[in-house]
Design an enzyme around this catalytic site. Structure first.
Site, short mmCIF file in Angstrom:
data_model
loop_
_atom_site.label_atom_id
_atom_site.label_comp_id
_atom_site.label_asym_id
_atom_site.label_seq_id
_atom_site.Cartn_x
_atom_site.Cartn_y
_atom_site.Cartn_z
N GLY A 274 10.72 32.54 87.68
CA GLY A 274 10.13 32.67 89.01
C GLY A 274 10.08 34.12 89.46
N SER A 275 10.28 34.34 90.76
CA SER A 275 10.02 35.66 91.35
C SER A 275 10.98 36.75 90.92
CB SER A 275 10.04 35.55 92.88
OG SER A 275 8.96 34.75 93.32
N THR A 276 12.12 36.40 90.33
CA THR A 276 12.99 37.47 89.82
C THR A 276 12.28 38.24 88.71
OG1 THR A 276 14.03 35.88 88.29
CG2 THR A 276 15.14 36.28 90.40
N ASN A 277 11.24 37.63 88.13
CA ASN A 277 10.47 38.27 87.07
C ASN A 277 9.50 39.33 87.60
OD1 ASN A 277 9.80 38.12 84.13
ND2 ASN A 277 7.76 37.63 84.92
N LYS A 278 9.30 39.36 88.92
CA LYS A 278 8.31 40.28 89.50
C LYS A 278 8.68 41.75 89.30
CE LYS A 278 6.59 36.92 92.86
NZ LYS A 278 6.63 36.44 94.25
#
Length: 560
Positions: A274-278
């Site tokens: 999820g957004s931790t990958n951004k």
């Protein structure tokens, strides 16, 4: 009479003269009993030498049923049952097997109890030394440490990985025993001493491990989640200070645990981040020169990618966000717009550079590489979803390593769980070689991303519940749809928070991931508080003071 005596005399000559050596050898074979002298298994200790797995002396109590008379059998069975805490019927059944010469009555008996058994002086009842494995912390780092089987061999975790080091080498001896099963005094004794196993010292800090386990277990119970993991790492060395899972494995009763609860989920369970990958998309965009932290995007709450319409977590009117604001507010649409400026191939290469699709290198047998399909195989919509962490899979350890890289100025240090192993001669710990260091992104890019992550924990960010009073905290929330084989599709969520502190002079990275929560599902809502509690404890435990600096202002929206 002369004839009979001559026959007897001839037989005596044969027995004592001609065949004496044969019978002497047979008699010796009956008397001499080889015995294995077990080696003491080495301890597993934490970074400060506190024992997490230890071997203690024990006894094996056995009986020779042929030496126990029928009249005494009931008394012996009753006494052994009382002393050893075993069912009398089972012991009686073993003592009744008079056609055998050996029956195991009990293993792992306390030496004091075994001595009481021998004080009864029952014929044929003996004991011999052995060892048993104990885990003082019960479930402390349970699935990481692993366990040994009944034969003393490592079956899981570090007990299995370092089995040859821990086990040592068994010795052996031969002694002569009489009909009563006891040693004959003054007879020959050949002995080869056992070589004890060596200590394996971990980078784990017992106190921080305890705090991480407590925090993640409480949140898993509170949210009704399926499971959870928490990791704490040293930014500069890559040393893992805590690796906790919930449910955690009680090593003193591992046989009772379900097979899935014996797995070290933090290193083995893959999930879409999820957004931790951004932060990886941000790194790719900054390194390519496609954006700067102040680049402004006109961001709507939805965007079309091939045949899919992808949306932000919450509806909103079109707004002018800086790239820093896109990361801080965790906008999916804004992240996709930045990724489109980079292109699939460059984004894929950055994912690989951060360790996606490869094992982290911690040395744990169960660590997984996750899933990173080649960019040429991405579908139209996957080209967009990968940018915000859907369509790729990682482990908690891999994601913690990503943030360690950013916190360390763009240099990745391979995660390390074993601090060293004792030398066989001196018994002193020989430190493990430092983890491999790899430059992934420039120091400038790492500093820019750290500033964005600090804003994400600010008042307008999604991770404000991760804030720690007095400290500058940088981090990122993640809320991903969770693929589940049981429903053959996406059902449920994975909630994550990962970050580091102090933001301007990073020392520690911490991550919390919660799988399939039933009460709340946003990473900023349920994972960020776990990060805050664990990191607060770790900072105090390691005596890391606040830097006392003030974070620079970060522009979230154009015109601010």
């Amino acid at each position: 009479m002369t004839f009979v005596l001559s026959i007897l005399a001839g037989r005596l000559v044969q027995l004592q003269g001609l065949d004496s050596k044969v019978y002497e050898a047979r008699a010796a074979q009956q008397r001499v009993q080889p015995e294995v002298l077990p080696a003491r298994r080495g301890s597993i200790t934490d970074v400060n030498g506190h024992e997490l797995a230890v071997t203690v002396e024990a006894r094996e109590v056995s009986a020779d049923p042929a030496l126990i008379s029928a009249e005494k059998r009931a008394q012996v069975a009753a006494t052994l049952a009382k002393e050893l805490g075993r069912p009398q019927e089972q012991i009686a059944a073993k003592l009744a097997m008079t056609g055998t010469r050996y029956q195991l009555i009990a293993k792992d008996v306390d030496p004091v109890v075994a001595e009481r058994v021998l004080d009864h002086e029952f014929p044929g009842v003996t004991s011999k030394p052995q060892y048993r494995r104990l885990y003082p912390g019960d479930d402390l780092a349970g699935s990481l440490i692993g366990f040994v089987g009944f034969d003393g061999d490592g079956l899981a975790g570090l007990e299995r990985k370092y089995d040859k080091v821990l086990a040592g080498r068994d010795g052996k001896q031969s002694i002569e025993i009489g009909r009563d099963g006891k040693r004959i005094p003054m007879t020959r004794d050949t002995r080869q001493a056992p070589v004890p196993g060596r200590e394996v010292r971990l980078t784990i800090d017992r106190d921080i491990q305890w705090a991480a386990q407590r925090a993640i277990a409480q949140e898993v119970a509170k949210t009704g989640a399926r499971s959870g993991s928490a990791i704490v790492m040293d930014v500069r060395t890559g040393h893992i200070l805590a690796m906790a899972n919930a449910p955690e494995l009680n090593l003193n009763a591992w046989q009772e645990a379900a097979p899935e609860d014996r797995i070290n989920r933090a290193a083995a369970e893959v999930f879409e981040p999820g957004s931790t990958n951004k932060v990886i998309t941000a790194a790719a965009a900054l390194e390519a020169g496609a954006v700067t932290p102040g680049t402004v995007f006109r961001v709507k709450d939805n965007i079309r990618c091939a045949d899919q319409v992808l949306r932000d977590a919450h509806p909103h009117e079109p707004e002018n966000l800086t790239f820093s604001g896109i990361v801080a507010t965790s906008s999916n649409v804004g992240t996709i717009m930045a990724a489109q400026k980079v292109g699939d191939e460059k984004l894929y290469n950055m994912l690989k550079a951060f360790g996606f699709g490869s094992k982290p290198g911690s040395g744990l047998e169960t660590e997984e590489a996750g899933l990173l399909p080649s960019w040429s195989q991405w579908s139209g919509s996957q080209s967009c979803t990968v940018a915000y962490g859907q369509g790729v899979s990682v482990t908690a350890l891999q994601m913690a390593s990503v943030y360690q890289t950013i916190a360390n100025g763009g240099v990745r240090v391979a995660p390390q769980i074993v601090a060293g192993v004792a030398d066989e001669e001196t018994k002193k710990i020989v430190p493990s070689p430092p983890g491999k260091r790899t430059r992934v992104i420039s120091a400038t890019t790492a500093k820019q991303i750290a500033g964005m992550l600090e804003a994400a924990v600010g008042a307008e960010g999604t991770g404000n519940l991760a804030a720690i009073e007095g400290y500058r905290v940088a981090g990122k929330t993640g809320t991903a749809m969770r693929y589940d084989e049981k429903c053959q599709g996406y059902c449920g969520y994975t909630a994550t928070f990962v970050g580091f502190t102090p933001a301007d002079a990073p020392r520690l990275v911490a991550l919390a991931v919660i799988q399939d929560p039933q009460k709340g599902h946003y990473g900023g809502q349920i994972a960020a508080p776990v990060f805050r509690d664990v990191m607060t404890f770790a900072l105090k435990s390691r005596k890391i003071p606040p830097t006392g600096t003030t974070p620079p202002p970060v522009r979230i929206r154009a015109g601010e």
